[in-house]
Structure formats: C-alpha cells, structure tokens
Design a protein around this motif. Structure first.
Motif, PDB file in Angstrom:
ATOM      1  N   ALA A 103      -5.113  -2.289  22.958  1.00 41.12           N
ATOM      2  CA  ALA A 103      -4.255  -2.403  24.138  1.00 41.12           C
ATOM      3  C   ALA A 103      -3.129  -1.361  24.090  1.00 41.12           C
ATOM      4  N   VAL A 104      -2.523  -1.204  22.917  1.00 39.02           N
ATOM      5  CA  VAL A 104      -1.440  -0.227  22.757  1.00 39.02           C
ATOM      6  C   VAL A 104      -1.957   1.187  23.010  1.00 39.02           C
ATOM      7  N   VAL A 105      -3.127   1.503  22.469  1.00 38.93           N
ATOM      8  CA  VAL A 105      -3.719   2.831  22.672  1.00 38.93           C
ATOM      9  C   VAL A 105      -3.963   3.075  24.156  1.00 38.93           C
ATOM     10  N   GLU A 106      -4.472   2.062  24.847  1.00 37.90           N
ATOM     11  CA  GLU A 106      -4.748   2.195  26.280  1.00 37.90           C
ATOM     12  C   GLU A 106      -3.450   2.440  27.057  1.00 37.90           C
ATOM     13  N   ILE A 107      -2.403   1.693  26.708  1.00 37.56           N
ATOM     14  CA  ILE A 107      -1.108   1.853  27.392  1.00 37.56           C
ATOM     15  C   ILE A 107      -0.552   3.251  27.156  1.00 37.56           C
ATOM     16  N   ARG A 108      -0.561   3.677  25.887  1.00 39.20           N
ATOM     17  CA  ARG A 108       0.015   4.986  25.556  1.00 39.20           C
ATOM     18  C   ARG A 108      -0.750   6.110  26.253  1.00 39.20           C
ATOM     19  N   ARG A 109      -2.066   6.002  26.268  1.00 41.11           N
ATOM     20  CA  ARG A 109      -2.863   7.061  26.902  1.00 41.11           C
ATOM     21  C   ARG A 109      -2.663   7.104  28.412  1.00 41.11           C
ATOM     22  N   LEU A 161       2.005  -0.022  16.430  1.00 43.56           N
ATOM     23  CA  LEU A 161       2.458   1.365  16.296  1.00 43.56           C
ATOM     24  C   LEU A 161       1.290   2.353  16.371  1.00 43.56           C
ATOM     25  N   SER A 162       0.180   1.898  16.939  1.00 45.84           N
ATOM     26  CA  SER A 162      -1.000   2.751  17.099  1.00 45.84           C
ATOM     27  C   SER A 162      -0.704   3.964  17.970  1.00 45.84           C
ATOM     28  N   LEU A 163      -1.361   5.056  17.629  1.00 42.53           N
ATOM     29  CA  LEU A 163      -1.358   6.318  18.396  1.00 42.53           C
ATOM     30  C   LEU A 163      -0.003   7.031  18.442  1.00 42.53           C
ATOM     31  N   ILE A 164       0.945   6.618  17.627  1.00 43.98           N
ATOM     32  CA  ILE A 164       2.185   7.392  17.527  1.00 43.98           C
ATOM     33  C   ILE A 164       1.860   8.691  16.797  1.00 43.98           C
ATOM     34  N   PRO A 165       2.240   9.833  17.347  1.00 40.08           N
ATOM     35  CA  PRO A 165       1.910  11.100  16.693  1.00 40.08           C
ATOM     36  C   PRO A 165       2.748  11.322  15.442  1.00 40.08           C
ATOM     37  N   GLY A 166       2.284  12.230  14.581  1.00 38.46           N
ATOM     38  CA  GLY A 166       3.056  12.586  13.396  1.00 38.46           C
ATOM     39  C   GLY A 166       2.431  12.093  12.113  1.00 38.46           C
ATOM     40  N   VAL A 197       0.844  -1.194   0.000  1.00 34.51           N
ATOM     41  CA  VAL A 197       0.000   0.000   0.000  1.00 34.51           C
ATOM     42  C   VAL A 197       0.882   1.249   0.000  1.00 34.51           C
ATOM     43  N   GLU A 198       0.617   2.157  -0.940  1.00 35.69           N
ATOM     44  CA  GLU A 198       1.343   3.429  -0.998  1.00 35.69           C
ATOM     45  C   GLU A 198       0.519   4.496  -0.281  1.00 35.69           C
ATOM     46  N   VAL A 199       1.170   5.195   0.653  1.00 42.04           N
ATOM     47  CA  VAL A 199       0.481   6.173   1.494  1.00 42.04           C
ATOM     48  C   VAL A 199       1.171   7.529   1.377  1.00 42.04           C
ATOM     49  N   GLY A 200       0.383   8.583   1.163  1.00 38.49           N
ATOM     50  CA  GLY A 200       0.927   9.934   1.045  1.00 38.49           C
ATOM     51  C   GLY A 200       1.616  10.388   2.315  1.00 38.49           C
ATOM     52  N   ALA A 201       2.698  11.130   2.145  1.00 37.31           N
ATOM     53  CA  ALA A 201       3.516  11.546   3.291  1.00 37.31           C
ATOM     54  C   ALA A 201       2.758  12.422   4.275  1.00 37.31           C
ATOM     55  N   GLY A 202       1.728  13.120   3.793  1.00 40.92           N
ATOM     56  CA  GLY A 202       0.988  14.024   4.668  1.00 40.92           C
ATOM     57  C   GLY A 202      -0.144  13.375   5.432  1.00 40.92           C
ATOM     58  N   GLU A 203      -0.358  12.071   5.236  1.00 39.85           N
ATOM     59  CA  GLU A 203      -1.409  11.382   5.985  1.00 39.85           C
ATOM     60  C   GLU A 203      -1.019  11.279   7.456  1.00 39.85           C
ATOM     61  N   ASN A 204      -1.998  11.463   8.331  1.00 40.69           N
ATOM     62  CA  ASN A 204      -1.769  11.283   9.759  1.00 40.69           C
ATOM     63  C   ASN A 204      -1.438   9.823  10.046  1.00 40.69           C
ATOM     64  N   TRP A 205      -0.382   9.575  10.821  1.00 46.43           N
ATOM     65  CA  TRP A 205       0.065   8.200  11.048  1.00 46.43           C
ATOM     66  C   TRP A 205      -1.029   7.333  11.678  1.00 46.43           C
ATOM     67  N   HIS A 206      -1.645   7.804  12.747  1.00 44.76           N
ATOM     68  CA  HIS A 206      -2.636   6.957  13.432  1.00 44.76           C
ATOM     69  C   HIS A 206      -3.856   6.722  12.540  1.00 44.76           C
ATOM     70  N   ASP A 207      -4.238   7.717  11.745  1.00 41.42           N
ATOM     71  CA  ASP A 207      -5.357   7.519  10.810  1.00 41.42           C
ATOM     72  C   ASP A 207      -5.021   6.404   9.816  1.00 41.42           C
ATOM     73  N   TRP A 208      -3.750   6.332   9.394  1.00 43.02           N
ATOM     74  CA  TRP A 208      -3.327   5.261   8.492  1.00 43.02           C
ATOM     75  C   TRP A 208      -3.403   3.908   9.201  1.00 43.02           C
ATOM     76  N   VAL A 209      -3.005   3.851  10.469  1.00 46.82           N
ATOM     77  CA  VAL A 209      -3.117   2.614  11.235  1.00 46.82           C
ATOM     78  C   VAL A 209      -4.580   2.164  11.311  1.00 46.82           C
ATOM     79  N   LEU A 210      -5.478   3.108  11.585  1.00 38.28           N
ATOM     80  CA  LEU A 210      -6.904   2.793  11.664  1.00 38.28           C
ATOM     81  C   LEU A 210      -7.425   2.275  10.324  1.00 38.28           C
TER      82      LEU A 210
END
Length: 337
Positions: free
Chosen positions: A218-224, A112-117, A86-99
């Motif tokens: 689980a990752v999102v819960e830990i990070r938050r 790698l959920s909820l990593i900012p950037g 999958v090719e993803v544009g550089a300006g896409e939000n990382w977590h939105d891409w994970v979702l």
C-alpha cells in the motif's frame, strides 16, 4: 583504493545534476574507507561522503574527494522469541533492506518502503513516513571517527533524534562516517495503519488479510502515485520539512485560511509543507529545465538538464513566498553541496 580524477557525479545523485568531483573513489570495506580518508588528509582535500545521493543538491563541482559508501552486509546479531536485532551495512539500499525484512517477516520498517537512499543515511535524517520513524526501530549504529579513524558506537539517546534530525546533522556534522546500523524488529508484527492514506488504499484494493507485506504494498502504491521516479525525472523526494508552528499561530491562520490542515505534535501543530507551497501557487510550475512537480508540490524536479543552482534559487523563491503569505519559514530537508 582506486582514485578517479574529474569524475561526473550525475549517476550518483537522484536529481541527476551533472557536476564533477576533483577526485572520486568507492569504499567497499573499512580498510578502503580509512585509506581514502588518510589520502585526502595528506593532500589537504575536502571530503564528501555519498550514500545513495538522494538527499543532496549539487550546486557546483566538488573540489575535493568524494567517497561513495559501498559497505554491504545483513547479519542477525541477537534474537528472542519476540524480537530480532539485525546489523545492516551503511551502503545497503534502503528499500532492498525493507524487502529483505519483509521476506523474513520481520516487522517495523514496512511503512518506510520505497524511501530512496542507503541504510547509512537513515539515522542521519531519522527518516520517517506514514506514521513511523527510524528512531522507533533503531538500536545502535557504528561510525568511523574521521579524525582518529576509530569505530565509535552510538545508541538512540546519543543520536539525539528529532523530526528529520540527528546529532550527525548538527554538532557532529562531517565528524563521523556511519558504517553500519543495528535495527530491532518484531517477529510478531504490530501493524501500523493509522495513516489515513494506507487505510484507504488497503480498502480500495480489497485487502482482508492485514500483513506487513500488504502495508508495504500500500505504501509503495501511494508513493508511486505521488512521487516521480528519479530514474525518469530527477528529484530528491520531499524537498522541505513539514513545519511545526505554535497553537496560537495555527489558530490565527485558521481564521484566514479555514482549510489549512494541521496535526497536533508535542511542540505545537505540524502543517504540511506541500499544502503551503500549493496554496502559494507553485504546484506544477516549470522554469526551463527545473520546476515543482505537478502531483506533489513538496517535490522539486530536474526535467533533464537542470542546474543545481537553478533548483536552489527556485527553493528560495518558494520559501520567500510561503513566508510572505503564511508567516511560516520552510526548511529544506535536502543538503546543498
């Protein structure tokens, strides 16, 4: 191409530092990106490329042109019965891409959920968390050569990935603008729950059906639970890298500090920077409008009207103190501007 003069960058960095750029523009396609670079070149201006602003500390106003990357798009370019590219544009939000990947049941980036950037910054940093690094799912990237304005492709080997490192942070720093990234994900998930905190969270939540969505949750819960929301308290996540020291040094430190944690890696033993900072007495300390987060010593924060210089000075004091106490030099993950 719309150029704005003397534009506040407060909304474009997760620390929420209120510095200005002499000129500012947003690039939503390759044409506007090229035109912006040419415009800056003609005027002899410095250029700062901004993605999500989650890995920068603004210590002063920027005297040149800031280009905010808004290149979007998610496109399947190849697939087999087991894998998908999958090719993803550089300006896409990382977590939105994970979702997006989770929605399509594509596995590989759920840890790698909820990593900012943004997506474009992910290979620059070789972002990683909870047992997974970008290099494990990375196929290639496209980047614009800032001199020739040609698009160049880089495979994994050419990127020279290391721990939170790539060639774009060293030899090719400021030479290219990443425009898109190709990821190779799995259609048949290979769940990675080796990281203890994930196992504990899954068990606590009574998860019986182990899915990539369950791992992501689980990752999102830990990070938050550990990291402050940048919308509430300005921060850039982990400020320092976890240092790697020799087996000999770790053994020596273990004598003086029996509880020091360490994880064997190829080049030695990795020690959690947060533990070192906490043991040096910095956790929860506040200095005016800046400080060290109360729940995670690895996170430096701006409580509202803090200045980038103050955070930079605090970071240096922490480095000096950890070096004096443990003989370990901490290196920032954050880029100082």
């Amino acid at each position: 191409m719309k150029i704005i003069e003397n534009h506040s960058l407060k909304a474009f960095n997760t620390f929420g530092i209120d510095k200005k750029s002499r000129f500012f523009t947003q690039a939503g396609d390759l044409d506007s990106l090229k035109k912006s670079l040419l415009w800056a070149r003609e005027k002899g201006l410095q250029v700062l490329i901004l993605g999500g602003g989650s890995n920068v500390l603004l210590t002063q106003d920027f005297p040149g042109l800031v280009i905010k990357i808004e290149l979007k798009g998610i496109q399947v370019i190849q697939e087999t019965s087991d894998e998908i590219w999958v090719e993803v544009g550089a300006g896409e939000n990382w977590h939105d891409w994970v979702l997006y990947a989770l929605k399509h049941n594509w596995a590989g980036i759920e840890n790698l959920s909820l990593i900012p950037g943004t997506v474009g910054a992910s290979p620059m940093q070789n972002i990683g968390a909870y047992g997974v690094e970008i290099k494990e799912v990375f196929e290639s990237l496209n980047a614009l050569d800032r001199e020739s304005l040609d698009i160049v492709s880089f495979d994994s080997e050419a990127c020279q990935f290391g721990y939170r490192e790539s060639i774009f942070k060293h030899e090719l720093k400021d030479r290219y603008v990443i425009t898109s990234v190709v990821f190779r994900l799995q259609k048949e998930p290979k769940i990675n729950v080796e990281y203890g905190a994930i196992q504990e969270t899954l068990k606590k939540n009574g998860v019986k059906d182990l899915t990539i969505q369950a791992v992501s949750d689980a990752v999102v819960e830990i990070r938050r639970s550990k990291l402050p929301d940048p919308r509430e308290i300005g921060n850039a996540g982990s400020f320092f890298k976890n240092p790697t020291i020799s087996h000999e040094q770790f053994k020596s430190l273990k004598t003086d500090f029996p509880s020091i944690p360490g994880y064997p890696v190829d080049s030695g033993v990795k020690v959690p920077a947060g533990w070192l900072i906490e043991q040096a007495g910095w956790k929860g300390k506040k200095f005016g409008e800046v400080g060290v987060h109360a729940k995670q010593a690895l996170v430096l924060v701006n409580y509202g009207n803090g200045d980038g210089k103050a955070i930079q000075e605090l970071a240096q004091k922490i480095q000096d103190s950890v070096l004096e106490k443990f003989g370990i030099q901490l290196s920032p993950e954050v880029n100082f501007i």
